[in-house]
Scaffold this active site. Structure first.
Site, PDB file in Angstrom:
ATOM      1  CB  SER A 110       5.699 -17.130 -89.214  1.00  0.00           C
ATOM      2  OG  SER A 110       5.058 -18.287 -89.698  1.00  0.00           O
ATOM      3  CE  LYS A 144       8.031 -19.559 -92.185  1.00  0.00           C
ATOM      4  NZ  LYS A 144       6.780 -19.349 -91.437  1.00  0.00           N
ATOM      5  CB  SER A 192       5.261 -16.039 -93.625  1.00  0.00           C
ATOM      6  OG  SER A 192       5.531 -16.593 -92.354  1.00  0.00           O
TER       7      SER A 192
END
Length: 384
Positions: free
Chosen positions: A60, A63, A115
């Site tokens: 993640s 992101k 997240s």
């Protein structure tokens, strides 16, 4: 602004091998990460690296790029309904449901704090129409940044074939993202109150980045985890004026490793005062003088470095080919880009250091002289 200028120093760009680079002086810590890097947030200079060029899944922390592109797409506070298919995704979530009314700003918070994979997909579809097209946008931007080991397949970080990056690339991506004031503000928050839903109502989102409260000075950036990638962490920390970015990939002990790497980094790095040019001039058209002196607000710039030297910096003035009178002292009249070994450190405004009055031109010959002056100046740049 258009037009360029003078470069005040020259150099050769040299990058050391990133496989096991450490700085002289302090003893680097033992860490558990498969790959790690610490860089100066000011210059991008590598202070510590372990397998930092190896391409690995980064979960993640992906992101960071998704959020940056979302922030840059504009219309951050315009409300819209999330795509019902985009939010149907496994893993971490900001709690989006079909029919929810959101803003891009809320989605950015949903990506950086809890997240949310749903937030990442919703942002991608809103911006590009599909996840696939948004991935193309991500890869285009990665190439612009020179991220040679980075390839995106998903906006969330859920694995896809070829999806991955290196610790070095992720540090440079974080450094670029942190130049965005909104990005930096969001990722520094331990929690945030947002309004979204159907109808929108207020709720709190909590940041997964525990390092924010574990180590003094940490102000970001992003956590990540999948079975394939393991624990991934990108963080940033400022202490006593020194500003560092740390990345670990596939690290079962990431919190402690980041704290140890910051202890090492802050001991190894130093603050350096870089003198800024004080003799910049620009051409003036229609004024009582043909030149005007320009100067930055401050005479020096503080940068975090381990081995940098003032001679490693170059300065580029950016502005119009010429300026029109009248100009008041203190008026912004250009910008100064400061670079370190080819990478931009900062761009600061340049201000007029004196008043330039308008010179009244009456005769036809004088008008011709003015036209000639303009033509001459169009082909010239600012000078040192």
């Amino acid at each position: 602004m258009k037009g360029l200028v003078a470069v005040f120093s020259s150099f050769i760009i040299v990058w050391g091998a990133l496989g096991g680079l450490t700085a002289f002086g302090a003893e680097p810590p033992e860490i558990s990460a498969k790959a790690a890097v610490v860089i100066s947030a000011d210059t991008g200079e590598v202070i510590y690296a372990h397998n930092a060029a190896e391409k690995l899944p980064m979960a993640s922390t992906t992101k960071i790029m998704t959020t940056l592109l979302c922030l840059e797409s504009g219309g951050l506070y315009d409300e819209f309904i999330v795509d019902s298919e985009a939010i149907k995704v496994e893993g971490s979530s900001m709690g989006l449901r079909e029919g929810d009314i959101v803003t891009k700003y809320a989605l950015c918070c949903g990506m950086l704090l809890p997240s949310g994979n749903d937030a990442a997909n919703a942002a991608a579809v809103k911006i590009s129409g599909s996840i696939e097209k948004f991935a193309e946008l991500m890869n285009d931007r990665a190439r612009e940044m020179g991220l040679s080991k980075t390839y995106f397949v998903t906006p969330s970080g859920l694995e896809g074939e070829g999806h991955g990056s290196s610790a070095a690339d992720m540090a440079l991506l974080a450094r670029e993202a942190l130049k965005n004031d909104i990005f930096r503000d969001i990722c520094s928050k331990s929690s945030i109150k947002l309004r979204f839903g159907a109808p929108p109502y207020e709720r709190w989102l909590k940041n997964t980045n525990k390092l924010l409260t574990m180590y003094d000075g940490v102000y970001g950036v992003k956590t990540g985890f999948t079975d394939e990638a393991g624990r991934c962490l990108v963080s940033a920390c400022e202490r006593d004026g020194k500003d560092l970015i740390c990345v670990t990939l596939n690290d079962r002990n990431d919190w402690n490793d980041h704290m140890a790497l910051y202890d090492y980094g802050f001991q190894t790095a130093r603050l350096m005062e870089v003198p800024l040019p004080a003799d910049i001039t620009a051409d003036i058209v229609g004024g009582s003088s043909e030149k005007i002196r320009l100067a930055p607000k401050e005479g020096t710039l503080s940068v975090t470095t381990a081995a940098g030297d003032v001679n490693d910096f170059e300065f580029t003035v950016i502005g119009q080919p010429f300026l029109y009178a009248p100009i008041k002292s203190g008026e912004e009249a250009g910008k100064l880009r400061i670079s370190y070994l080819g990478g931009e450190v900062e761009t600061v405004p340049l201000y007029a250091a004196e008043d330039i009055a308008y010179k009244n031109i009456k005769s036809g010959s004088s008008e011709k002289g003015l036209l000639a002056r303009i033509k001459e100046t169009l082909g010239r740049s600012f000078s040192r």
